[in-house]
Design a protein around this motif. Structure first.
Motif, PDB file in Angstrom:
ATOM      1  N   ALA A  10      17.236  14.127   3.541  1.00  0.00           N
ATOM      2  CA  ALA A  10      16.122  13.546   2.719  1.00  0.00           C
ATOM      3  C   ALA A  10      14.835  13.706   3.397  1.00  0.00           C
ATOM      4  O   ALA A  10      13.886  14.091   3.032  1.00  0.00           O
ATOM      5  N   VAL A  11      14.603  13.634   4.721  1.00  0.00           N
ATOM      6  CA  VAL A  11      13.652  13.948   5.607  1.00  0.00           C
ATOM      7  C   VAL A  11      13.113  15.356   5.371  1.00  0.00           C
ATOM      8  O   VAL A  11      12.178  15.730   5.131  1.00  0.00           O
ATOM      9  N   ILE A  12      14.265  16.400   5.404  1.00  0.00           N
ATOM     10  CA  ILE A  12      14.040  17.620   5.448  1.00  0.00           C
ATOM     11  C   ILE A  12      13.605  17.888   3.872  1.00  0.00           C
ATOM     12  O   ILE A  12      12.521  18.884   3.680  1.00  0.00           O
ATOM     13  N   GLU A  13      14.002  17.322   3.158  1.00  0.00           N
ATOM     14  CA  GLU A  13      13.624  17.699   1.490  1.00  0.00           C
ATOM     15  C   GLU A  13      12.227  17.084   1.343  1.00  0.00           C
ATOM     16  O   GLU A  13      11.355  17.892   0.546  1.00  0.00           O
ATOM     17  N   THR A  14      11.751  16.136   1.910  1.00  0.00           N
ATOM     18  CA  THR A  14      10.402  15.416   1.822  1.00  0.00           C
ATOM     19  C   THR A  14       9.252  16.442   2.595  1.00  0.00           C
ATOM     20  O   THR A  14       8.415  16.570   2.118  1.00  0.00           O
ATOM     21  N   ALA A  15       9.871  17.022   3.663  1.00  0.00           N
ATOM     22  CA  ALA A  15       8.750  17.876   4.387  1.00  0.00           C
ATOM     23  C   ALA A  15       8.887  19.152   3.525  1.00  0.00           C
ATOM     24  O   ALA A  15       7.711  19.747   3.546  1.00  0.00           O
ATOM     25  N   ALA A  16       9.628  19.469   2.721  1.00  0.00           N
ATOM     26  CA  ALA A  16       9.691  20.850   2.200  1.00  0.00           C
ATOM     27  C   ALA A  16       8.512  20.684   1.158  1.00  0.00           C
ATOM     28  O   ALA A  16       7.931  21.688   0.688  1.00  0.00           O
ATOM     29  N   THR A  17       8.286  19.472   0.473  1.00  0.00           N
ATOM     30  CA  THR A  17       7.395  19.255  -0.522  1.00  0.00           C
ATOM     31  C   THR A  17       6.074  19.575   0.034  1.00  0.00           C
ATOM     32  O   THR A  17       4.761  19.713  -0.714  1.00  0.00           O
ATOM     33  N   ALA A  18       5.791  19.182   1.169  1.00  0.00           N
ATOM     34  CA  ALA A  18       4.432  19.761   1.825  1.00  0.00           C
ATOM     35  C   ALA A  18       4.484  20.804   2.718  1.00  0.00           C
ATOM     36  O   ALA A  18       3.477  21.142   3.383  1.00  0.00           O
ATOM     37  N   ASN A  19       5.306  21.847   2.277  1.00  0.00           N
ATOM     38  CA  ASN A  19       5.424  23.080   2.578  1.00  0.00           C
ATOM     39  C   ASN A  19       5.734  23.306   4.277  1.00  0.00           C
ATOM     40  O   ASN A  19       5.184  24.145   4.944  1.00  0.00           O
ATOM     41  N   PHE A  20       6.863  22.449   4.711  1.00  0.00           N
ATOM     42  CA  PHE A  20       7.302  22.350   6.181  1.00  0.00           C
ATOM     43  C   PHE A  20       8.529  22.866   5.899  1.00  0.00           C
ATOM     44  O   PHE A  20       9.366  22.464   5.048  1.00  0.00           O
ATOM     45  N   GLN A  21       8.816  23.953   6.730  1.00  0.00           N
ATOM     46  CA  GLN A  21      10.331  24.488   6.757  1.00  0.00           C
ATOM     47  C   GLN A  21      10.801  24.007   8.138  1.00  0.00           C
ATOM     48  O   GLN A  21      10.271  24.214   9.445  1.00  0.00           O
ATOM     49  N   LEU A  22      12.322  23.406   8.101  1.00  0.00           N
ATOM     50  CA  LEU A  22      12.946  23.203   9.053  1.00  0.00           C
ATOM     51  C   LEU A  22      12.891  24.459  10.072  1.00  0.00           C
ATOM     52  O   LEU A  22      13.559  25.596   9.878  1.00  0.00           O
ATOM     53  N   GLN A  23      12.515  24.251  11.408  1.00  0.00           N
ATOM     54  CA  GLN A  23      12.721  25.287  12.502  1.00  0.00           C
ATOM     55  C   GLN A  23      13.959  25.192  13.432  1.00  0.00           C
ATOM     56  O   GLN A  23      14.644  26.008  13.663  1.00  0.00           O
ATOM     57  N   GLN A  24      14.136  23.918  13.828  1.00  0.00           N
ATOM     58  CA  GLN A  24      15.008  23.526  14.915  1.00  0.00           C
ATOM     59  C   GLN A  24      15.496  22.253  14.830  1.00  0.00           C
ATOM     60  O   GLN A  24      14.639  21.414  14.747  1.00  0.00           O
ATOM     61  N   ILE A  25      16.633  21.885  14.973  1.00  0.00           N
ATOM     62  CA  ILE A  25      17.232  20.628  15.435  1.00  0.00           C
ATOM     63  C   ILE A  25      17.712  20.485  17.037  1.00  0.00           C
ATOM     64  O   ILE A  25      18.600  21.349  17.250  1.00  0.00           O
ATOM     65  N   VAL A  26      17.362  19.677  17.618  1.00  0.00           N
ATOM     66  CA  VAL A  26      17.847  19.705  19.121  1.00  0.00           C
ATOM     67  C   VAL A  26      18.256  18.206  19.499  1.00  0.00           C
ATOM     68  O   VAL A  26      17.786  17.208  19.175  1.00  0.00           O
ATOM     69  N   GLU A  27      19.534  18.486  19.855  1.00  0.00           N
ATOM     70  CA  GLU A  27      20.290  16.885  20.215  1.00  0.00           C
ATOM     71  C   GLU A  27      19.749  16.380  21.418  1.00  0.00           C
ATOM     72  O   GLU A  27      19.476  17.265  22.371  1.00  0.00           O
ATOM     73  N   MET A  28      19.400  15.067  21.482  1.00  0.00           N
ATOM     74  CA  MET A  28      18.742  14.410  22.467  1.00  0.00           C
ATOM     75  C   MET A  28      19.380  13.305  23.163  1.00  0.00           C
ATOM     76  O   MET A  28      20.325  12.902  22.591  1.00  0.00           O
ATOM     77  N   PRO A  29      19.195  12.713  24.202  1.00  0.00           N
ATOM     78  CA  PRO A  29      19.873  11.712  24.708  1.00  0.00           C
ATOM     79  C   PRO A  29      19.926  10.276  23.896  1.00  0.00           C
ATOM     80  O   PRO A  29      19.141  10.426  23.046  1.00  0.00           O
ATOM     81  N   ALA A  30      20.820   9.516  23.970  1.00  0.00           N
ATOM     82  CA  ALA A  30      20.996   8.510  23.490  1.00  0.00           C
ATOM     83  C   ALA A  30      21.246   8.645  22.025  1.00  0.00           C
ATOM     84  O   ALA A  30      20.559   7.676  21.247  1.00  0.00           O
ATOM     85  N   ASN A  31      21.791   9.799  21.609  1.00  0.00           N
ATOM     86  CA  ASN A  31      22.222   9.971  20.010  1.00  0.00           C
ATOM     87  C   ASN A  31      20.815  10.120  19.124  1.00  0.00           C
ATOM     88  O   ASN A  31      21.072   9.784  18.115  1.00  0.00           O
TER      89      ASN A  31
END
Length: 203
Positions: free
Chosen positions: A173-194
């Motif tokens: 849902a966050v990615i879809e919302t970002a797309a409405t403002a012309n943002f494309q997903l570039q990368q997802i990085v797993e971080m500590p503590a989930n």
């Protein structure tokens, strides 16, 4: 009286976040941080990357006082005074219209705020940033509607107990919302503590 505030999670995640930011944000960048909280992230990032000009902000006056106190204690020239920004207000982007912003960073906000804050963040970021600029989000997320860890599910319950408008958000849902403002997903990085680092680029 020392106005500095402390958030234990900052000590645990700041180095991991800095590593991701260093790989994705250009030197000499003007970086706007939305919802800077205590200011511990801001002072750490500004102190460890002197080529960045870090611009913190927060809706909470106590948080802004804490940011100023951290700045004064560390005498960090590349850390600006905090702005009073509420991303749920229309046209909040006009508060930085006189500044050239190269990236926006938002850490641990969208799950501890109403969904309208995520919508407002994306809308304003879309107005501020230019093509190729980075929008960085950090925090816990659900993926495909499911929690990624039992601890995140429990955290989600505790958030919703505090406010029915809060909660761990669905990444899709966050990615879809970002797309409405012309943002494309570039990368997802797993971080500590989930947690996840989610990096968008403005098209």
């Amino acid at each position: 009286m020392d106005a500095r505030q402390y958030a234990p999670a900052t000590q645990r995640n700041r180095e991991a976040i800095l590593a991701v930011l260093s790989e994705n944000l250009m030197p000499q960048s003007n970086i706007l941080e939305i919802a800077s909280g205590t200011g511990e992230h801001a002072i750490f990032f500004a102190s460890n990357s002197k080529s960045w000009h870090w611009i913190p902000s927060d809706i909470n006056p106590t948080a802004r006082e804490s940011i100023v106190a951290w700045k004064n204690t560390n005498n960090t020239d590349n850390l600006a005074l905090p702005l009073d920004i509420n991303v749920t207000q229309d046209n909040w982007s006009e508060l930085v219209a006189d500044r050239a912003i190269d990236a926006i960073v938002n850490i641990n906000m969208i799950h501890i705020s109403p969904w309208s804050a995520c919508l407002g963040l994306m809308k304003g970021a879309g107005q501020i940033l230019s093509g190729g600029n980075i929008l960085y989000l950090y925090g816990p997320f659900k993926r495909n509607g499911e929690h990624t860890a039992v601890s995140n599910a429990r955290f989600d319950e505790s958030l919703r107990d505090r406010s029915s408008t809060w909660g761990v958000r669905d990444l899709e849902a966050v990615i879809e919302t970002a797309a409405t403002a012309n943002f494309q997903l570039q990368q997802i990085v797993e971080m500590p503590a989930n947690n996840l680092s989610v990096i968008f680029v403005k098209s």
